[in-house]
Structures are given as structure tokens and as C-alpha cells.
Design an enzyme around this catalytic site. Sequence first.
Site, PDB file in Angstrom:
ATOM      1  N   ASP A 154      42.643  45.403  35.465  1.00 57.00           N
ATOM      2  CA  ASP A 154      41.876  45.887  36.608  1.00 57.00           C
ATOM      3  C   ASP A 154      41.858  47.414  36.593  1.00 57.00           C
ATOM      4  O   ASP A 154      41.724  48.011  35.511  1.00 57.00           O
ATOM      5  CB  ASP A 154      42.473  45.341  37.905  1.00 57.00           C
ATOM      6  CG  ASP A 154      41.424  45.138  38.979  1.00 57.00           C
ATOM      7  OD1 ASP A 154      41.162  46.100  39.719  1.00 57.00           O
ATOM      8  OD2 ASP A 154      40.860  44.033  39.062  1.00 57.00           O
ATOM      9  N   HIS A 194      41.694  47.999  44.331  1.00 58.05           N
ATOM     10  CA  HIS A 194      41.351  46.655  43.879  1.00 58.05           C
ATOM     11  C   HIS A 194      42.452  46.035  43.027  1.00 58.05           C
ATOM     12  O   HIS A 194      42.781  44.848  43.168  1.00 58.05           O
ATOM     13  CB  HIS A 194      40.033  46.719  43.099  1.00 58.05           C
ATOM     14  CG  HIS A 194      39.409  45.394  42.811  1.00 58.05           C
ATOM     15  ND1 HIS A 194      39.696  44.672  41.680  1.00 58.05           N
ATOM     16  CD2 HIS A 194      38.499  44.665  43.505  1.00 58.05           C
ATOM     17  CE1 HIS A 194      38.984  43.561  41.676  1.00 58.05           C
ATOM     18  NE2 HIS A 194      38.253  43.525  42.780  1.00 58.05           N
ATOM     19  N   SER A 389      37.159  37.973  43.085  1.00 52.68           N
ATOM     20  CA  SER A 389      38.316  38.745  42.616  1.00 52.68           C
ATOM     21  C   SER A 389      39.611  38.183  43.170  1.00 52.68           C
ATOM     22  O   SER A 389      40.568  37.903  42.439  1.00 52.68           O
ATOM     23  CB  SER A 389      38.196  40.213  43.043  1.00 52.68           C
ATOM     24  OG  SER A 389      37.252  40.902  42.301  1.00 52.68           O
TER      25      SER A 389
END
Length: 455
Positions: A154, A194, A389
Site C-alpha cells: 500500500d 490508507h 480496500s
Amino acid sequence: MARNVPQSGFRRVLWERPADPALVRAAGSVAARESPRRWMGEHQVPDGVTLDRDFGAIPLGPGPAERAISPMAFHPRQSARFLVRATIPVGPSGEIPATLDGGAIYSDAEIRTTLTCGSSRPVGTEADVRTRLDTGVLAQNGLDGRGVAIAIVDVGISLARLSTRLGAPPLLDVDQSWSPPNIVSVPGRHRVGHGTMCAFDALVAAPKATLLDIPALAARSAGDHTAAGTIGAAIQAYWFLITRWVLDGRPAGLSSLVVSNSWGIYHPSLDFPAGHPGRYVDNPNHPFRSYVRTLTLAGIDVVFAGSNCGPECPSAPCLKRVTGAIMGANAYPEVLTLAACTVTGERLGYSAKGPPIAGMMTEKPDVTAYSHFLGSLSQSRFTADAGTSAACAVAAGCVAALRTVATPTPTSAAAMVQVLRETALRAGPTNERNEEFGFGILRPVEAGRSLGLIP
């Protein structure tokens, strides 16, 4: 390439090159997490071509369509071919050549974290996710992820934020983590965002798992300040995992690896034109698949988000394209591909429906996992862990929990995908597999019973 070829611009690509001493040394430097710039400067290329010296060279190994994959083909001294990143000139038509100087040209397509609609309120919390997954039953049977690594591919993890939310720091293996060469921050000390969300969500079902910080999506070209990464950076990251988990044997103290990928490509326009042999989105022979297959054939589980281009609420980068939205590696047959639902079992409107883009595996998504709940608080106190996600990360944690006992020898990566499909709770318009939920909502306890891990 001759100097007098008319040029209308340049294009960054992945380029296949035959082995030479400079590329072998550059690949060795990349594997050792050292700069390959010196050796790349010794590799000769045609006029007008510029190499990305920081990218280095990655052994290409066998072709993605070959049934048998020898891991040693990815060793720098054994590989006959290497991938490099280069900027090449294109002519007035803008047409990208299929080959250059005898080497195939492949797409280095732009990839991004799977963002989502921000207008909907969260539905439930991570406590509700634990309840739905029956994590108490998993823990009672020793399925808590202990001894299992989860690689979060990520933008990077903030260990400090995770420690605050969890009340204690989770396990993080810095030595088995990897960063692109242009990243200054060290594993576990990246910005909250994220990647931190995905790490938190993976630990919901596997709280004792060991995190590996793989911020491939933080790789950017000079001057590029978007959230975009590249397939090239993903290839670098996967080759690093191959060197540590396949070529060198499994790291001490870690029995299994699950690779969590909450990213994808949003639109075919970000790739080479349709029909180009080096295209990524609908090409099962793109070299990235070789790296994915090598890991899965070694018993390593690879989990991907589906897409956030669902018809009811597509993310803005989808450009309103909502059919065939699961593309590239997210649609490889070797990986577990996730759709997303709330803790109440309602499919989320941004979760892409199948089938994926033409030319790839037709039965995607595989299963559905929970998303859009208050969890990591990585964006704000009121923002959900959302998108496919979060569903991908939750699912990766479930696989890690099952791998606490289900080591790769008795349960292959392909068998794990099949078990998760067979034991999923059927949902959607029919009681069979459908394009909204795949084979249904993930049930790790039922999967554990099917594997003989839970009485």
C-alpha cells in the site's frame, strides 16, 4: 534508435532486456535494498532512451503462461531476462512500439489505492466486524495469526497510530519489509492514511499476525504528487517477497505469508491502447502475473480488492465506467478477489460487480467481506474504513488467522481460495454464485471447520 526519428513525446514503460553483468549487479543491489544507480549507468541502451536508474533491474523469470515455474529463474545470476523501467520516445502518432531493441515493451500502468464514496455514514464498528466473523471462536481454537506475516502492499503504515488504536504496538518485522528506493521514511513510520487503515483492518481477525510494511504505492515519478503508484513498483515489491520467502526460504519465526493488495487500476485509459501486446488491464500474459504465480505456487496467499467502480456509486476516477471494472491482477485466477458489504450484509454501492474486463478470469469477485465501518480512524474520527480496500484487508486477516495452523504444505493457496468460496454465506439475488457477492460473504469459522482446524 536513430537520432533523427521524429518525436512527439515520451512514454514511461517496462522494458525487457537480455541479461548482462550490469543488470545482474543492479538486481543484486535491489535485493539487498541498496541503490542500483551505479550499475544501471553501465547498461547500454539505444539513443533517445532514458533508464530509471533508481528502479534498477528485476529478474523476469519464466513467462506468465508457463505451467511450471522454477523459483531459481528469478535469481539474478540465473535469469536470462530482466525488466527495467525506461522512458522511450514515441513518434507523432503517439503509437507505442511492441518491442524496442529486441525487447518486449510492457505497460507500467498507473495504480491507485481503492478510494470510495465519502458521503455515506459508517455502518457499525470493528467490534461488529469481529462479531460477524466470530473471531472469538477463531481465537479459542488458536487461530489468531501468530507466526503468520501479512504484507500490506500500500502506501505505508504508521505504527504509532496503530499502537494508539489497539492499545499496544502490533508486531512489525522491519527486516522483512521493503520500500521503494526513493522513499525516505522507514517501515512503520509512514504517514497515517490508507496503508494504516488496511493494516488495522487485517488485524481484526488476526491480532497476533506480524505486519510487513510494503509501501509500493508510495513510489512516484519525480514531480508526481498524486496518490498514484505503478505496476513497476508492485513488481519490485513482489520480487523482494520472492527473494525472502521463496529463494531464501521462509524467514525464521514466520510460517506463512498473506499478501494484501487494496489497489487497482481505475480506467483502461490509464493503460496502453487496446490490442497492444504489453497492455496490463486485460492481459493475462503481462509479466506481473509471473511474480504473482510464483508466490501462490509457493503456498503464499495473495488477496486483492475488487474495484470501487460499482454502478450505484462509482468512485470519481472510474469516469463512470462501471462494467468490466475488475481489471489486471485483481482479476488473476490465482488471487482471492473481494467485493464489499456492510456488517448488516448489504452490498455497498461502490463495490464493483462482475464479470471483470474481457480477456481475464470470468468468475470475479470470488467472495465478499465487511467494509464501511468505524475502525482505524485513519482519516478522521467519523470516517469509515471503506471500499473494497477495507474488505480486502479484512479478508487477508481471515486468511492469516486460518494459516496459523493451515500451513502451505497441506493447504495450497489455490485450495484456500476454493475453501473460502465453498464456505461463504450465499447472498444477493440468488442462493448461488452471482456477480454482486461472488460466492457469498466470507465465513472464516466455517472455512476453519472445512479445513479441520475447528471442531
